[in-house]
Design a protein around this motif. Structure first.
Motif, short mmCIF file in Angstrom:
data_model
loop_
_atom_site.label_atom_id
_atom_site.label_comp_id
_atom_site.label_asym_id
_atom_site.label_seq_id
_atom_site.Cartn_x
_atom_site.Cartn_y
_atom_site.Cartn_z
N GLY A 183 0.80 -1.22 0.00
CA GLY A 183 0.00 0.00 0.00
C GLY A 183 0.83 1.26 0.00
N PHE A 184 2.03 1.20 0.59
CA PHE A 184 2.90 2.37 0.59
C PHE A 184 3.46 2.69 -0.79
N MET A 185 3.28 1.78 -1.75
CA MET A 185 3.72 2.04 -3.11
C MET A 185 2.58 2.61 -3.98
N GLY A 186 1.40 2.78 -3.39
CA GLY A 186 0.26 3.29 -4.15
C GLY A 186 -0.01 4.77 -3.89
N ASP A 187 -1.12 5.25 -4.46
CA ASP A 187 -1.47 6.67 -4.35
C ASP A 187 -2.29 7.00 -3.11
N ASP A 188 -3.06 6.02 -2.61
CA ASP A 188 -3.94 6.31 -1.48
C ASP A 188 -3.17 6.78 -0.25
N VAL A 189 -1.99 6.20 -0.01
CA VAL A 189 -1.24 6.58 1.18
C VAL A 189 -0.78 8.04 1.11
N LYS A 190 -0.48 8.51 -0.09
CA LYS A 190 -0.07 9.92 -0.24
C LYS A 190 -1.22 10.85 0.14
N GLU A 191 -2.43 10.48 -0.30
CA GLU A 191 -3.61 11.26 0.08
C GLU A 191 -3.88 11.13 1.57
N GLY A 192 -3.68 9.92 2.12
CA GLY A 192 -3.90 9.72 3.55
C GLY A 192 -2.98 10.56 4.41
N ILE A 193 -1.71 10.62 4.05
CA ILE A 193 -0.74 11.43 4.79
C ILE A 193 -1.11 12.91 4.69
N ALA A 194 -1.45 13.35 3.47
CA ALA A 194 -1.82 14.76 3.28
C ALA A 194 -3.05 15.12 4.10
N ALA A 195 -4.03 14.23 4.14
CA ALA A 195 -5.24 14.49 4.91
C ALA A 195 -4.94 14.59 6.40
N LEU A 196 -4.07 13.72 6.88
CA LEU A 196 -3.70 13.78 8.30
C LEU A 196 -2.96 15.08 8.61
N ARG A 197 -2.07 15.48 7.73
CA ARG A 197 -1.33 16.73 7.94
C ARG A 197 -2.27 17.93 7.97
N GLU A 198 -3.25 17.90 7.06
CA GLU A 198 -4.16 19.04 6.91
C GLU A 198 -5.41 18.92 7.78
N LYS A 199 -5.48 17.82 8.55
CA LYS A 199 -6.59 17.59 9.48
C LYS A 199 -7.94 17.67 8.77
N ARG A 200 -8.06 16.88 7.70
CA ARG A 200 -9.29 16.82 6.91
C ARG A 200 -9.60 15.38 6.56
#
Length: 269
Positions: free
Chosen positions: A242-259
């Motif tokens: 999963g860390f090689m896919g796109d969802d994790v990038k969105e997941g990290i960004a969402a956590l950073r931006e609290k959304r």
């Protein structure tokens, strides 16, 4: 602390009682989040503890208001999309779990607040897990965009049953200390101001008991976890995939931006 633990500079060590070693996650300013160096040190530590003739029992806890918030953003971003780092993290994640399972010394976790990620591995794989009432246990892997790896697939169903395990691991909902005790996810829940003293009392009892009996009982019981090794290996490999896919990038960004994250709505599987 000198001796075999001198190289573990990301963790705090003390001996609150004879033959009892206390290990403390010591980044209170970040709720004891785990960076890359801490992750590596957590992995190797249990081998040295197992070999230490001066230690009969271990307490693991966190400094300040948290047990451990899990991997920090820099660690997660460093893994995402980087094949070499993914492979190293996969090796460490596997070694962390197996090293805890195979450590001969009994481990007591004093869960003093939020516990997630790699920190939660230690909290729940501990032989006796004691949660304070303000403990907040959460496995948020799917909310991050990766499969629930670490130790979740082998330890949650064994502790609280498959139905509860699927509910909390698929939804990423948090479990309070009291609820964790009710469903069997932890050994007990105690008042927060008594947590450390009860953990020490428990560890001292283990440290002064019949060592062969205690260690061999732990070894025997942990065969339930060893039998689940293929399940654990698959879950952790899928987490790393999963860390090689796109969802994790969105997941990290969402956590950073609290959304809320906006993940893809389909999957080729």
């Amino acid at each position: 602390m000198a001796g075999p633990y001198a190289r573990y500079d990301k963790l705090l060590f003390d001996k609150p009682a004879d033959r009892v070693l206390r290990v403390t996650f010591n980044r209170p300013e970040t709720f004891n989040s785990v960076d890359a160096e801490t992750h590596a040190q957590m992995t190797d530590l249990w081998v040295d503890i197992g070999r230490d003739p001066e230690v009969n029992a271990v307490i693991v806890t966190g400094a300040g208001r948290a047990f451990s918030a899990g991997g920090d953003f820099n660690l997660l971003e460093g893994i995402a999309g980087n094949f070499d780092v993914v492979m190293r993290t996969w090796r460490e994640a596997k070694d962390l779990v197996y090293n805890i399972i195979n450590c001969s010394k009994p481990i007591v976790s004093a869960i003093n607040g939020p516990a997630a990620g790699a920190g939660l591995v230690v909290a729940l794989l501990a032989d006796i897990s004691i949660a304070g009432r303000r403990a907040k246990i959460v496995d948020g892997h799917p909310r991050l965009g990766v499969a629930a790896g670490d130790a979740a697939a082998i330890i949650w169903p064994l502790l609280c049953g498959m139905a509860k395990a699927k509910y909390y691991l698929l939804t990423g909902k948090a479990v309070s200390g009291e609820e964790a005790e009710r469903i069997g996810l932890v050994s007990m829940c105690v008042d927060d101001d008594e947590l450390q003293s009860i953990a020490l009392e428990t560890a001292t009892s283990l440290a002064t008991g019949a060592q062969s009996a205690i260690r061999w009982t732990k070894y025997s019981l942990n065969n339930w976890l060893r039998q689940a090794g293929p399940t654990f290996d698959a879950s952790t490999a899928l987490e790393m995939l999963g860390f090689m896919g796109d969802d994790v990038k969105e997941g990290i960004a969402a956590l950073r931006e609290k959304r809320e994250a906006s993940f893809r709505r389909d999957c080729p599987l």
